[in-house]
Design a protein around this motif. Structure first.
Motif, PDB file in Angstrom:
ATOM      1  N   UNK A  48       0.787  -1.225   0.000  1.00  0.00           N
ATOM      2  CA  UNK A  48       0.000   0.000   0.000  1.00  0.00           C
ATOM      3  C   UNK A  48       0.818   1.274   0.000  1.00  0.00           C
ATOM      4  N   UNK A  49       2.109   1.166   0.263  1.00  0.00           N
ATOM      5  CA  UNK A  49       2.963   2.356   0.237  1.00  0.00           C
ATOM      6  C   UNK A  49       3.521   2.547  -1.169  1.00  0.00           C
ATOM      7  N   UNK A  50       4.138   3.700  -1.416  1.00  0.00           N
ATOM      8  CA  UNK A  50       4.744   3.939  -2.729  1.00  0.00           C
ATOM      9  C   UNK A  50       6.177   4.444  -2.598  1.00  0.00           C
ATOM     10  N   UNK A  51       6.757   4.268  -1.427  1.00  0.00           N
ATOM     11  CA  UNK A  51       8.103   4.775  -1.197  1.00  0.00           C
ATOM     12  C   UNK A  51       9.137   3.841  -1.824  1.00  0.00           C
ATOM     13  N   UNK A  52      10.262   4.398  -2.291  1.00  0.00           N
ATOM     14  CA  UNK A  52      11.317   3.579  -2.893  1.00  0.00           C
ATOM     15  C   UNK A  52      12.195   2.941  -1.817  1.00  0.00           C
ATOM     16  N   UNK A  53      12.925   1.939  -2.221  1.00  0.00           N
ATOM     17  CA  UNK A  53      13.978   1.384  -1.372  1.00  0.00           C
ATOM     18  C   UNK A  53      15.280   2.085  -1.728  1.00  0.00           C
ATOM     19  N   UNK A  54      15.957   2.615  -0.715  1.00  0.00           N
ATOM     20  CA  UNK A  54      17.199   3.343  -0.944  1.00  0.00           C
ATOM     21  C   UNK A  54      18.389   2.439  -0.655  1.00  0.00           C
ATOM     22  N   UNK A 202       7.225   8.286   4.450  1.00  0.00           N
ATOM     23  CA  UNK A 202       7.683   9.105   3.325  1.00  0.00           C
ATOM     24  C   UNK A 202       6.766  10.305   3.104  1.00  0.00           C
ATOM     25  N   UNK A 203       5.758  10.405   3.966  1.00  0.00           N
ATOM     26  CA  UNK A 203       4.850  11.544   3.957  1.00  0.00           C
ATOM     27  C   UNK A 203       4.248  11.637   5.351  1.00  0.00           C
ATOM     28  N   UNK A 204       3.616  12.746   5.659  1.00  0.00           N
ATOM     29  CA  UNK A 204       2.915  12.846   6.935  1.00  0.00           C
ATOM     30  C   UNK A 204       1.796  11.806   6.977  1.00  0.00           C
ATOM     31  N   UNK A 205       1.729  11.053   8.059  1.00  0.00           N
ATOM     32  CA  UNK A 205       0.710  10.017   8.210  1.00  0.00           C
ATOM     33  C   UNK A 205      -0.270  10.457   9.293  1.00  0.00           C
ATOM     34  N   UNK A 206      -1.480  10.744   8.888  1.00  0.00           N
ATOM     35  CA  UNK A 206      -2.501  11.205   9.829  1.00  0.00           C
ATOM     36  C   UNK A 206      -3.095  10.030  10.602  1.00  0.00           C
ATOM     37  N   UNK A 207      -3.417  10.285  11.840  1.00  0.00           N
ATOM     38  CA  UNK A 207      -4.179   9.313  12.622  1.00  0.00           C
ATOM     39  C   UNK A 207      -5.090  10.078  13.579  1.00  0.00           C
ATOM     40  N   UNK A 208      -6.118   9.407  14.024  1.00  0.00           N
ATOM     41  CA  UNK A 208      -7.085  10.031  14.922  1.00  0.00           C
ATOM     42  C   UNK A 208      -7.505   9.009  15.973  1.00  0.00           C
TER      43      UNK A 208
END
Length: 472
Positions: A48-54, A202-208
């Motif tokens: 579900x993520x789209x971040x690359x592997x560095x 890799x981005x702000x992750x919102x939670x509530x």
């Protein structure tokens, strides 16, 4: 003269700097370039993520040289790895449609010490490929152009991906022991906790959050407990507006407990085992069976045992002192005062030489207004416990000793049960009437002619003395 001194100092500084540069040049090696992590590298790829592997190249040394580096897929690296005697599981080539090398070449300046190549994933195809064979990998080799050195033992690596579910979890979860406030506690207390992710955002992750009373219901059913929902006016929490910042894997949140909602400055304490049921909501859900996304935070307000120095017995309808045949020892050790003397070695005994119907009762004057939450009584200790025969009864309370209220029933499961305690609706009273309504059995034994004869060792109360009215 001053000019000469300044020039001398300047020359010394320049000489010192030159010496430092010379020392660096003499005692440090030229820049050496290679993979930061050579060899087999287990890599987590999150669904579900789209971040690359560095995949990092590192340049270590004096920092005087620049370098150009590039990577390529190199099957020979995998062949060599599979041929090693230390290899336990052979790896195969990961299909090329499962990934792409988004950054395959980099330039490191004199000042750079590391820089990443990047691999992008086609997560659907990767998941399908690894489902068929989890032992697949991307073998990489690095080509380096530099005036410095090349770390020949760090020019290959094998990226072995595994699919992982991204999760946000609470640092404390499930039933968590929290505060045990008293009148001396702060009027408000802020509780801090963390939300953690199992990956670098890799981005702000919102939670509530949400307050979910069903969590308490389920816990009570599963564990035979009786936790109560913390009242709304006893806490404050911002349900929305929380996030884990980009490039982080943790964030702190807080909520506030308001002591005066349950322990007011002028009023009785609301005793109980309370729970604040907080459930976290995010786009990265944990497994449905997991308890890592909710917390049952306990607020335990426990009554204290009330000291008896002001207590007295004002009336008892079955008093051994009324028996004309009672011995002096019985009058000294088995009268109604033994109910509140702080020990079970002396104990109250009902009339037993002649028949007397139940109920039996004793009225206790507490000496001052008292907030009562729990009652307890014990049977006599030692061999005298054989005289205990109280099966059920009730208690009543009064402010003036005339008008009675808040009747609460009690019962015992066995005549031999050492202690019976029971909660009562919180009541402010000065007097308590303790009543025995039924016996367990027909009493018998040496000299016993009363079938209802019974005995109690001690009566105790839990709560607090009413002091707030004194302060008004």
């Amino acid at each position: 003269m001053k000019n000469i001194l300044y020039m001398t100092l300047l020359a010394a500084c320049i000489a010192g700097l030159s010496s430092c540069e010379s020392d660096i040049d003499n005692f440090m090696v030229d820049d050496t370039v290679g993979f930061l992590n050579p060899g087999l590298v287990d890599t987590k790829v999150y669904i579900g993520a789209d971040d690359p592997t560095k995949v990092y190249a590192i340049k270590a040394g004096k920092g005087f040289q620049s370098a150009q580096a590039s990577i390529k897929v190199d099957e020979s690296v995998l062949v060599e790895y599979n041929g090693l005697t230390s290899t336990v599981v052979e790896l195969s080539m990961l299909p090329a449609d499962c990934y792409s090398i988004a950054v395959s070449s980099i330039e490191l300046s004199n000042d750079d010490y590391r820089m990443p190549f990047e691999i992008m994933w086609n997560r659907d195809k990767l998941a399908a490929a690894l489902a068929e064979n989890p032992n697949q990998a991307i073998p990489l080799s690095m080509d380096v152009k530099t005036t410095g050195n090349i770390a020949k033992d760090r020019l290959t690596c094998i990226i072995k991906p595994t699919m992982n579910t991204p999760e946000l979890t609470l640092s404390s979860s499930g039933l968590t022991t929290g505060l045990m406030p008293t009148r001396r506690s702060a009027t408000e207390e802020v509780i801090y906790m963390n939300v953690n992710s199992n990956f670098i955002a890799q981005k702000d992750i919102d939670f509530s959050f949400e307050i979910d009373p069903s969590l308490i219901t389920q816990y009570n059913e599963d564990h035979g407990t009786n936790y109560k929902l913390l009242p709304e006016n006893a806490f404050e929490i911002a349900l929305d507006g929380w996030c884990i910042k980009k490039y982080m894997n943790t964030a702190r949140f807080n909520f506030k407990f308001i002591r005066t909602a349950l322990i007011p400055e002028c009023g009785p304490t609301q005793y109980g085992e309370y729970v604040l049921p907080i459930r976290m909501i995010s786009e990265y859900e944990t497994e449905p069976s997991s308890d890592k996304n909710y917390i049952l935070y306990t607020i335990s307000i426990i009554p204290s045992k009330i000291e008896k120095s002001t207590w007295s017995i004002t009336e008892c309808n079955s008093d051994i002192n009324d028996d004309p045949d009672a011995t002096e020892a019985e009058k000294a050790n088995n009268g109604p005062d033994a109910l509140i003397d702080g020990t079970t070695s002396k104990w109250w005994r009902s009339i037993y030489r002649y028949e007397q119907p139940m109920p039996y009762y004793a009225i206790i004057d507490l000496g001052r207004k008292t907030s009562i939450a729990k009652v307890d009584f014990e049977i006599p200790s030692g061999v005298n416990k054989r005289y205990a025969n109280s099966k059920s009864g009730h208690v009543e309370f009064s402010l003036d000793g005339n008008t009675w209220m808040n009747s609460t029933e009690w019962s015992s499961s066995s005549a031999a049960k050492a202690s019976i305690e029971f909660e009562v609706p919180i009541v402010i009273a000065r007097y308590m009437k303790f009543v025995i309504d039924t016996p367990f059995k027909k009493a018998s034994g040496s000299g016993i002619k009363n079938p209802n004869a019974t005995a109690i060792g001690e009566i105790s109360l839990w709560g607090e003395i009413v002091t707030w009215e004194d302060e008004e």
